[in-house]
Design a protein around this motif. Structure first.
Motif, short mmCIF file in Angstrom:
data_model
loop_
_atom_site.label_atom_id
_atom_site.label_comp_id
_atom_site.label_asym_id
_atom_site.label_seq_id
_atom_site.Cartn_x
_atom_site.Cartn_y
_atom_site.Cartn_z
N GLN A 69 -38.94 -31.07 -66.78
CA GLN A 69 -39.10 -31.31 -68.22
C GLN A 69 -40.56 -31.16 -68.63
OE1 GLN A 69 -36.71 -31.58 -70.19
NE2 GLN A 69 -37.59 -32.26 -72.11
N PHE A 70 -41.47 -31.65 -67.79
CA PHE A 70 -42.90 -31.52 -68.09
C PHE A 70 -43.30 -30.04 -68.12
CE2 PHE A 70 -47.28 -31.02 -66.63
CZ PHE A 70 -47.96 -31.81 -67.55
N ALA A 71 -42.82 -29.27 -67.13
CA ALA A 71 -43.16 -27.85 -67.07
C ALA A 71 -42.59 -27.11 -68.27
CB ALA A 71 -42.64 -27.24 -65.77
N ARG A 72 -41.36 -27.47 -68.66
CA ARG A 72 -40.73 -26.81 -69.81
C ARG A 72 -41.47 -27.14 -71.09
NH1 ARG A 72 -34.43 -27.68 -70.12
NH2 ARG A 72 -34.67 -26.56 -68.14
N THR A 73 -41.84 -28.40 -71.27
CA THR A 73 -42.58 -28.80 -72.46
C THR A 73 -43.95 -28.13 -72.51
OG1 THR A 73 -41.44 -30.94 -72.48
CG2 THR A 73 -43.45 -30.76 -73.78
N ALA A 74 -44.60 -28.04 -71.35
CA ALA A 74 -45.91 -27.38 -71.30
C ALA A 74 -45.80 -25.92 -71.68
CB ALA A 74 -46.49 -27.52 -69.89
N PHE A 75 -44.71 -25.27 -71.25
CA PHE A 75 -44.48 -23.87 -71.62
C PHE A 75 -44.28 -23.73 -73.13
CE2 PHE A 75 -41.18 -20.70 -72.66
CZ PHE A 75 -41.84 -19.53 -72.31
N LEU A 76 -43.47 -24.62 -73.71
CA LEU A 76 -43.22 -24.57 -75.15
C LEU A 76 -44.49 -24.84 -75.94
CD1 LEU A 76 -39.81 -26.51 -75.32
CD2 LEU A 76 -40.16 -24.03 -75.37
N ASP A 87 -53.29 -28.57 -81.88
CA ASP A 87 -52.78 -29.62 -80.99
C ASP A 87 -52.03 -30.69 -81.79
OD1 ASP A 87 -53.70 -28.60 -78.54
OD2 ASP A 87 -55.70 -29.37 -78.91
N GLU A 88 -52.57 -31.05 -82.93
CA GLU A 88 -51.94 -32.07 -83.76
C GLU A 88 -50.57 -31.59 -84.27
OE1 GLU A 88 -52.89 -34.73 -87.78
OE2 GLU A 88 -54.28 -33.16 -87.11
N GLN A 89 -50.49 -30.33 -84.68
CA GLN A 89 -49.22 -29.80 -85.15
C GLN A 89 -48.18 -29.73 -84.04
OE1 GLN A 89 -50.86 -26.17 -86.71
NE2 GLN A 89 -50.73 -26.86 -88.84
N VAL A 90 -48.61 -29.33 -82.86
CA VAL A 90 -47.69 -29.28 -81.72
C VAL A 90 -47.20 -30.67 -81.37
CG1 VAL A 90 -47.50 -28.72 -79.27
CG2 VAL A 90 -48.72 -27.16 -80.80
N GLU A 91 -48.10 -31.64 -81.41
CA GLU A 91 -47.74 -33.02 -81.07
C GLU A 91 -46.72 -33.59 -82.05
OE1 GLU A 91 -47.78 -36.52 -78.88
OE2 GLU A 91 -48.73 -34.60 -78.41
N SER A 92 -46.79 -33.15 -83.31
CA SER A 92 -45.90 -33.70 -84.34
C SER A 92 -44.51 -33.08 -84.32
CB SER A 92 -46.52 -33.48 -85.73
OG SER A 92 -46.53 -32.10 -86.06
N MET A 93 -44.31 -32.03 -83.55
CA MET A 93 -43.02 -31.33 -83.52
C MET A 93 -42.10 -31.95 -82.47
SD MET A 93 -44.30 -27.38 -83.96
CE MET A 93 -42.67 -26.70 -83.65
N SER A 94 -40.81 -31.99 -82.80
CA SER A 94 -39.82 -32.46 -81.85
C SER A 94 -39.59 -31.39 -80.78
CB SER A 94 -38.50 -32.77 -82.55
OG SER A 94 -37.91 -31.56 -83.04
N LEU A 95 -38.95 -31.80 -79.69
CA LEU A 95 -38.63 -30.85 -78.64
C LEU A 95 -37.71 -29.76 -79.18
CD1 LEU A 95 -39.38 -30.48 -75.69
CD2 LEU A 95 -37.31 -31.72 -75.06
N LEU A 96 -36.82 -30.14 -80.09
CA LEU A 96 -35.93 -29.16 -80.72
C LEU A 96 -36.73 -28.14 -81.51
CD1 LEU A 96 -33.20 -28.02 -81.64
CD2 LEU A 96 -33.11 -29.84 -83.38
N GLY A 97 -37.69 -28.61 -82.31
CA GLY A 97 -38.52 -27.70 -83.09
C GLY A 97 -39.31 -26.74 -82.23
N LYS A 98 -39.84 -27.24 -81.13
CA LYS A 98 -40.60 -26.38 -80.22
C LYS A 98 -39.70 -25.29 -79.62
CE LYS A 98 -43.80 -30.08 -78.93
NZ LYS A 98 -44.30 -30.94 -77.83
N TRP A 99 -38.50 -25.69 -79.25
CA TRP A 99 -37.58 -24.74 -78.63
C TRP A 99 -37.14 -23.65 -79.61
CZ3 TRP A 99 -31.91 -24.69 -79.25
CH2 TRP A 99 -31.31 -23.72 -78.45
N LEU A 100 -37.00 -23.99 -80.89
CA LEU A 100 -36.55 -23.02 -81.88
C LEU A 100 -37.56 -21.89 -82.07
CD1 LEU A 100 -34.97 -25.32 -84.62
CD2 LEU A 100 -33.79 -23.92 -82.91
#
Length: 452
Positions: A69-76, A87-100
């Motif tokens: 999960q850490f590796a996948r999140t780091a990739f996203l 960095d702030e914008q990435v932090e505010s996004m859900s895992l779903l938003g990052k994946w989309l």
């Protein structure tokens, strides 16, 4: 003599004890009991060792899942940072938003939900919203779970399902006041506010204060990627390979016989967009066509706004994607369908240049803020019209990126209900309440004045 007597007593006692033990060992009952006792001890040792091994196995599995999960999140996250998000914008996004926004073929996030079906209730306006999100402005009812990464959700419009629903969706645009919301009986429900409009047009029925809804909702659902349930009108993703033989090149070279067009039914806009169109038309004259009722446009060529696709747009090199508000990430079907889908270059007024660079294909659009005025934009349009190679550069992104339309207009798909189901699976199962909606959704902070 006394010593001999004691010795005889000891020998007699020892002999008696030995005979008794021998008889006991030869007894079937004793042997059975002993075997059972021994087996029981061995079984207890085995169970204890098995539990320890299982504990080590579970801990190892959890550790492996955490690392994955850490590796996948780091990739996203790396993908988003590469697209220009902070960095702030990435932090505010859900895992779903990052994946989309992840490259094509990226696996979905790991589900944290059980296998039980999730019930999603659309409060009061389900039948009306069905026209767009289920029927896609056609006579056919499509499954909201078609090509969805999760399937175990049930959709309901029945208010009697309120107390057993896992998520309840409230469309703020059609909500007259907070008293229309029901009494809440379950704190583990996700109450979701939905808006597809900019902060200037959140409420249809007169002005309301967002603060009236503070403390009521757990999740946000909007076109913005930092929503708990992101439902953008369209998405840009990197593709794994090239389209064969650059078919877009032939399409663009052969179909583009006209210059600029805009289609609209709403002749207003806080950003004075139609005044900008009027000024642009003074420079482009007959090379700028207006479809619809605004500025005495053509009302017959493309009737049925949203219901039917407008094939006439395919002939134009540029489309004026002028939104009704200049707000953060506010990019609608005007960009994704009327321009990109029709192989036209969008000319954008709405979201900022920075938002467009993050959310749209690279070097694929013009932005009104890049030009001093409408005359300067008209001069650049004329320049690109004369130089085919320079114009085609605005389409080269098609070799490496794909734009996905997901708004439900003109027969395109809608992913709204799929995204809710995905959020129930992928979003963290932790308590969350919007105690101040203005901190998330604000026309003062998230929107800008006119560009002109």
């Amino acid at each position: 003599m006394l010593k001999l007597s004691r010795l005889a007593f000891v020998l007699l006692t020892s002999t008696t004890a030995a005979i008794f033990c021998t008889l006991l060992l030869l007894s079937p009952g004793f042997l059975t009991t002993y075997r059972r006792s021994s087996a029981s001890r061995k079984e207890q040792v085995f169970i204890r060792e098995e539990k320890q091994e299982n504990r080590r196995s579970v801990t190892g599995t959890e550790l492996l899942n955490a690392r994955q999960q850490f590796a996948r999140t780091a990739f996203l996250d790396a993908n988003l940072l590469g697209r220009g998000f902070t960095d702030e914008q990435v932090e505010s996004m859900s895992l779903l938003g990052k994946w989309l926004l992840a490259p094509e073929g990226s696996p979905p996030p790991r589900s944290n939900a059980t296998n039980k079906p999730h019930l999603i209730l659309i409060w009061k306006h389900g039948q009306f919203l069905e026209r767009r999100h289920i029927r896609h402005f056609t006579s056919i009812k499509f499954s909201p779970w078609d090509q969805c990464s999760v399937q175990n959700c049930i959709l309901s419009y029945d208010e009697r399902d309120l107390h057993r629903a896992d998520a309840v969706v409230f469309h703020l645009h059609f909500t007259r006041n907070s008293s229309e919301l029901p009494t809440r009986s379950r704190m583990d429900q996700r109450w979701i506010f939905l808006t597809d409009e900019s902060p200037f047009h959140t409420f249809l029925y007169g002005p309301q204060r967002l603060s009236n809804y503070d403390g009521l909702f757990n999740w946000s659902m909007s076109y913005r990627m930092d929503s708990d349930v992101p439902v953008p009108y369209g998405r840009t993703i990197r593709i794994s390979g090239n389209f064969p033989a650059k078919h877009w090149n032939t399409n663009v070279r052969t179909s583009k016989t006209k210059l600029v067009v805009i289609m609209g039914s709403n002749c207003g806009g806080r950003n004075e967009r139609w005044s900008y169109v009027k000024a642009l038309k003074l420079s482009l004259h007959g090379d700028l066509d207006v479809i619809g009722k605004c500025l005495d446009g053509n009302r017959t060529i493309c009737p049925g706004h949203f219901d039917r696709d407008c094939a006439a747009l395919e002939s134009y090199k540029f489309y004026l994607s002028l939104e009704n508000s200049n707000c953060r990430e506010y990019l609608t079907e005007k960009v994704f369908w009327n321009a990109y889908r029709k192989f036209a270059v969008p000319i954008i007024m709405g979201a900022s240049r920075q938002d467009c660079r993050r959310l749209l294909p690279p070097r694929s659009f013009l932005h009104v803020d890049d030009f001093a005025d409408a005359n300067a934009l008209a001069d650049y349009i004329r320049y690109l019209d004369r130089d085919d190679e320079r114009y085609l550069e605005y389409h080269e992104w098609r070799d490496h990126f794909r734009v996905i339309n997901e708004h439900g207009y003109f027969g395109s798909v809608s992913r709204h209900y799929c995204r809710i189901c995905e959020a129930l699976h992928y979003n963290p199962a932790v308590p969350k309440v919007y105690t101040s909606l203005e901190h998330f959704w604000s026309k003062e902070r998230d929107c800008a004045p006119a560009s002109t």
